[in-house]
Write a protein that holds these residues in place. Sequence first.
Motif, PDB file in Angstrom:
ATOM      1  N   ARG A 109       0.358   7.577  -2.040  1.00 19.77           N
ATOM      2  CA  ARG A 109      -0.630   8.626  -2.334  1.00 19.77           C
ATOM      3  C   ARG A 109      -0.243   9.941  -1.678  1.00 19.77           C
ATOM      4  NH1 ARG A 109      -6.834   7.513  -0.760  1.00 19.77           N
ATOM      5  NH2 ARG A 109      -6.676   6.067  -2.522  1.00 19.77           N
ATOM      6  N   HIS A 110       0.441   9.854  -0.539  1.00 18.57           N
ATOM      7  CA  HIS A 110       0.828  11.069   0.191  1.00 18.57           C
ATOM      8  C   HIS A 110       2.309  11.395   0.025  1.00 18.57           C
ATOM      9  CE1 HIS A 110      -2.983  11.740   2.377  1.00 18.57           C
ATOM     10  NE2 HIS A 110      -3.122  10.435   2.215  1.00 18.57           N
ATOM     11  N   GLY A 111       2.930  10.792  -0.978  1.00 23.90           N
ATOM     12  CA  GLY A 111       4.324  11.081  -1.277  1.00 23.90           C
ATOM     13  C   GLY A 111       5.293  10.602  -0.223  1.00 23.90           C
ATOM     14  N   LEU A 112       4.943   9.502   0.433  1.00 26.69           N
ATOM     15  CA  LEU A 112       5.754   8.985   1.524  1.00 26.69           C
ATOM     16  C   LEU A 112       6.232   7.565   1.239  1.00 26.69           C
ATOM     17  CD1 LEU A 112       3.381  10.050   4.441  1.00 26.69           C
ATOM     18  CD2 LEU A 112       5.535  11.168   3.864  1.00 26.69           C
ATOM     19  N   THR A 113       7.315   7.197   1.877  1.00 24.62           N
ATOM     20  CA  THR A 113       7.699   5.790   1.929  1.00 24.62           C
ATOM     21  C   THR A 113       6.914   5.139   3.059  1.00 24.62           C
ATOM     22  OG1 THR A 113       9.485   6.199   3.494  1.00 24.62           O
ATOM     23  CG2 THR A 113      10.025   6.349   1.134  1.00 24.62           C
ATOM     24  N   ALA A 114       6.998   3.818   3.160  1.00 27.43           N
ATOM     25  CA  ALA A 114       6.339   3.137   4.273  1.00 27.43           C
ATOM     26  C   ALA A 114       6.900   3.628   5.603  1.00 27.43           C
ATOM     27  CB  ALA A 114       6.505   1.622   4.136  1.00 27.43           C
ATOM     28  N   SER A 115       8.204   3.879   5.655  1.00 31.63           N
ATOM     29  CA  SER A 115       8.829   4.390   6.882  1.00 31.63           C
ATOM     30  C   SER A 115       8.344   5.796   7.188  1.00 31.63           C
ATOM     31  CB  SER A 115      10.353   4.386   6.750  1.00 31.63           C
ATOM     32  OG  SER A 115      10.844   3.074   6.627  1.00 31.63           O
ATOM     33  N   GLY A 116       8.210   6.611   6.148  1.00 30.33           N
ATOM     34  CA  GLY A 116       7.725   7.973   6.341  1.00 30.33           C
ATOM     35  C   GLY A 116       6.297   8.002   6.856  1.00 30.33           C
ATOM     36  N   LEU A 117       5.475   7.081   6.341  1.00 36.18           N
ATOM     37  CA  LEU A 117       4.096   6.993   6.814  1.00 36.18           C
ATOM     38  C   LEU A 117       4.058   6.595   8.285  1.00 36.18           C
ATOM     39  CD1 LEU A 117       1.048   7.006   6.276  1.00 36.18           C
ATOM     40  CD2 LEU A 117       1.253   4.630   5.510  1.00 36.18           C
ATOM     41  N   ALA A 118       4.908   5.641   8.665  1.00 32.28           N
ATOM     42  CA  ALA A 118       4.962   5.209  10.064  1.00 32.28           C
ATOM     43  C   ALA A 118       5.363   6.372  10.968  1.00 32.28           C
ATOM     44  CB  ALA A 118       5.934   4.043  10.214  1.00 32.28           C
ATOM     45  N   ARG A 119       6.359   7.142  10.563  1.00 35.55           N
ATOM     46  CA  ARG A 119       6.803   8.281  11.376  1.00 35.55           C
ATOM     47  C   ARG A 119       5.703   9.327  11.496  1.00 35.55           C
ATOM     48  NH1 ARG A 119      11.867   7.390   8.743  1.00 35.55           N
ATOM     49  NH2 ARG A 119      11.267   8.843   7.102  1.00 35.55           N
ATOM     50  N   ARG A 120       5.004   9.616  10.388  1.00 32.09           N
ATOM     51  CA  ARG A 120       3.931  10.615  10.436  1.00 32.09           C
ATOM     52  C   ARG A 120       2.833  10.174  11.407  1.00 32.09           C
ATOM     53  NH1 ARG A 120       0.886  13.139   5.188  1.00 32.09           N
ATOM     54  NH2 ARG A 120       2.976  14.005   4.910  1.00 32.09           N
ATOM     55  N   ALA A 121       2.625   8.876  11.513  1.00 28.29           N
ATOM     56  CA  ALA A 121       1.582   8.363  12.392  1.00 28.29           C
ATOM     57  C   ALA A 121       2.052   8.217  13.838  1.00 28.29           C
ATOM     58  CB  ALA A 121       1.094   7.012  11.872  1.00 28.29           C
ATOM     59  N   GLY A 122       3.307   8.592  14.109  1.00 30.21           N
ATOM     60  CA  GLY A 122       3.819   8.493  15.462  1.00 30.21           C
ATOM     61  C   GLY A 122       4.280   7.103  15.838  1.00 30.21           C
ATOM     62  N   LEU A 123       4.552   6.264  14.836  1.00 31.51           N
ATOM     63  CA  LEU A 123       4.996   4.900  15.072  1.00 31.51           C
ATOM     64  C   LEU A 123       6.497   4.797  14.852  1.00 31.51           C
ATOM     65  CD1 LEU A 123       2.158   3.149  13.040  1.00 31.51           C
ATOM     66  CD2 LEU A 123       2.290   3.331  15.541  1.00 31.51           C
ATOM     67  N   ASP A 124       7.079   3.698  15.277  1.00 34.43           N
ATOM     68  CA  ASP A 124       8.483   3.443  14.988  1.00 34.43           C
ATOM     69  C   ASP A 124       8.683   3.423  13.474  1.00 34.43           C
ATOM     70  OD1 ASP A 124      10.785   1.410  14.314  1.00 34.43           O
ATOM     71  OD2 ASP A 124      11.143   2.052  16.371  1.00 34.43           O
ATOM     72  N   ALA A 125       9.755   4.038  13.007  1.00 35.93           N
ATOM     73  CA  ALA A 125       9.976   4.173  11.565  1.00 35.93           C
ATOM     74  C   ALA A 125      10.089   2.834  10.848  1.00 35.93           C
ATOM     75  CB  ALA A 125      11.237   5.000  11.307  1.00 35.93           C
ATOM     76  N   THR A 126      10.431   1.786  11.576  1.00 33.62           N
ATOM     77  CA  THR A 126      10.595   0.475  10.948  1.00 33.62           C
ATOM     78  C   THR A 126       9.320  -0.373  10.991  1.00 33.62           C
ATOM     79  OG1 THR A 126      11.358  -0.601  12.986  1.00 33.62           O
ATOM     80  CG2 THR A 126      13.029   0.493  11.636  1.00 33.62           C
ATOM     81  N   SER A 127       8.235   0.183  11.539  1.00 34.71           N
ATOM     82  CA  SER A 127       7.015  -0.607  11.759  1.00 34.71           C
ATOM     83  C   SER A 127       6.500  -1.274  10.495  1.00 34.71           C
ATOM     84  CB  SER A 127       5.911   0.284  12.347  1.00 34.71           C
ATOM     85  OG  SER A 127       6.282   0.809  13.596  1.00 34.71           O
ATOM     86  N   PHE A 128       6.612  -0.581   9.353  1.00 31.80           N
ATOM     87  CA  PHE A 128       6.038  -1.093   8.110  1.00 31.80           C
ATOM     88  C   PHE A 128       7.101  -1.583   7.129  1.00 31.80           C
ATOM     89  CE2 PHE A 128       2.542   2.231   8.979  1.00 31.80           C
ATOM     90  CZ  PHE A 128       1.916   1.374   9.868  1.00 31.80           C
ATOM     91  N   ASN A 129       8.340  -1.727   7.594  1.00 37.37           N
ATOM     92  CA  ASN A 129       9.387  -2.236   6.712  1.00 37.37           C
ATOM     93  C   ASN A 129       9.033  -3.620   6.189  1.00 37.37           C
ATOM     94  OD1 ASN A 129      10.762   0.076   7.287  1.00 37.37           O
ATOM     95  ND2 ASN A 129      12.569  -0.915   8.157  1.00 37.37           N
ATOM     96  N   ARG A 130       9.437  -3.913   4.981  1.00 40.18           N
ATOM     97  CA  ARG A 130       9.123  -5.223   4.396  1.00 40.18           C
ATOM     98  C   ARG A 130       9.714  -6.363   5.218  1.00 40.18           C
ATOM     99  NH1 ARG A 130       6.583  -4.909  -0.320  1.00 40.18           N
ATOM    100  NH2 ARG A 130       6.591  -2.898  -1.405  1.00 40.18           N
ATOM    101  N   SER A 131      10.848  -6.098   5.851  1.00 44.26           N
ATOM    102  CA  SER A 131      11.472  -7.143   6.664  1.00 44.26           C
ATOM    103  C   SER A 131      10.647  -7.468   7.901  1.00 44.26           C
ATOM    104  CB  SER A 131      12.873  -6.706   7.092  1.00 44.26           C
ATOM    105  OG  SER A 131      12.816  -5.510   7.862  1.00 44.26           O
ATOM    106  N   LYS A 132       9.723  -6.566   8.295  1.00 41.37           N
ATOM    107  CA  LYS A 132       8.896  -6.777   9.479  1.00 41.37           C
ATOM    108  C   LYS A 132       7.590  -7.506   9.149  1.00 41.37           C
ATOM    109  CE  LYS A 132      11.221  -4.521  12.767  1.00 41.37           C
ATOM    110  NZ  LYS A 132      10.681  -3.301  13.390  1.00 41.37           N
TER     111      LYS A 132
END
Length: 206
Positions: free
Chosen positions: A17-40
Amino acid sequence: MLSHERIWSAIDHLAHRHGLTASGLARRAGLDATSFNRSKRVTPDGRKRWPSTESLAKILAATGASLDEFVHLVDPQSVRARAMLPLIRSREADRWIGPDGLPAGADREEMDFPDLGAQRCFAIEIQGGGLRPHYRDGDVLVVSAGASLRKGDRVVACLDSGLVAANLKRRTARAAELAPIAPGEPERVIPAAEIRWMARVMWVRH
């Protein structure tokens, strides 16, 4: 229905909805970029991993989405019932929690919140800096004294010295072992006799 698949799907939809990947959303929220990766999302041995309530709170804050909007993404057909939760101030926690695990007193305040079911939830508004750096003055924690506690759960414990926030490592009839929220902090073993009550953190509003 709050299933593992639907919650992760809702996170993906929020990112899209915000034009982001899951990694991009994690970074915007101040989280590790891999936090929402499918492998996690699933452990190597096949166990499901769930996003923490704190990480969900951070992505909602980063995108400006409300909790109701996120719940609707999880289940578009859901009827979003509301509940009035007892609300206490952190400095009053030892005085206002009754033997049933809920705040006592007829004059207690209440807070409107999506109904989480029969989990005996209540809200704690943080006062002062006793729980810094994890929770600041004005933050509100929605906690449940009725939810079962498992290893790794974020919990709030009320001790004679005040409130403590930590990750539960182990709890026995004799003591609770609390792991630090942030790396570098010490672990604590607190005798059961010193714990007035312990509740699982369900949601955080910063």
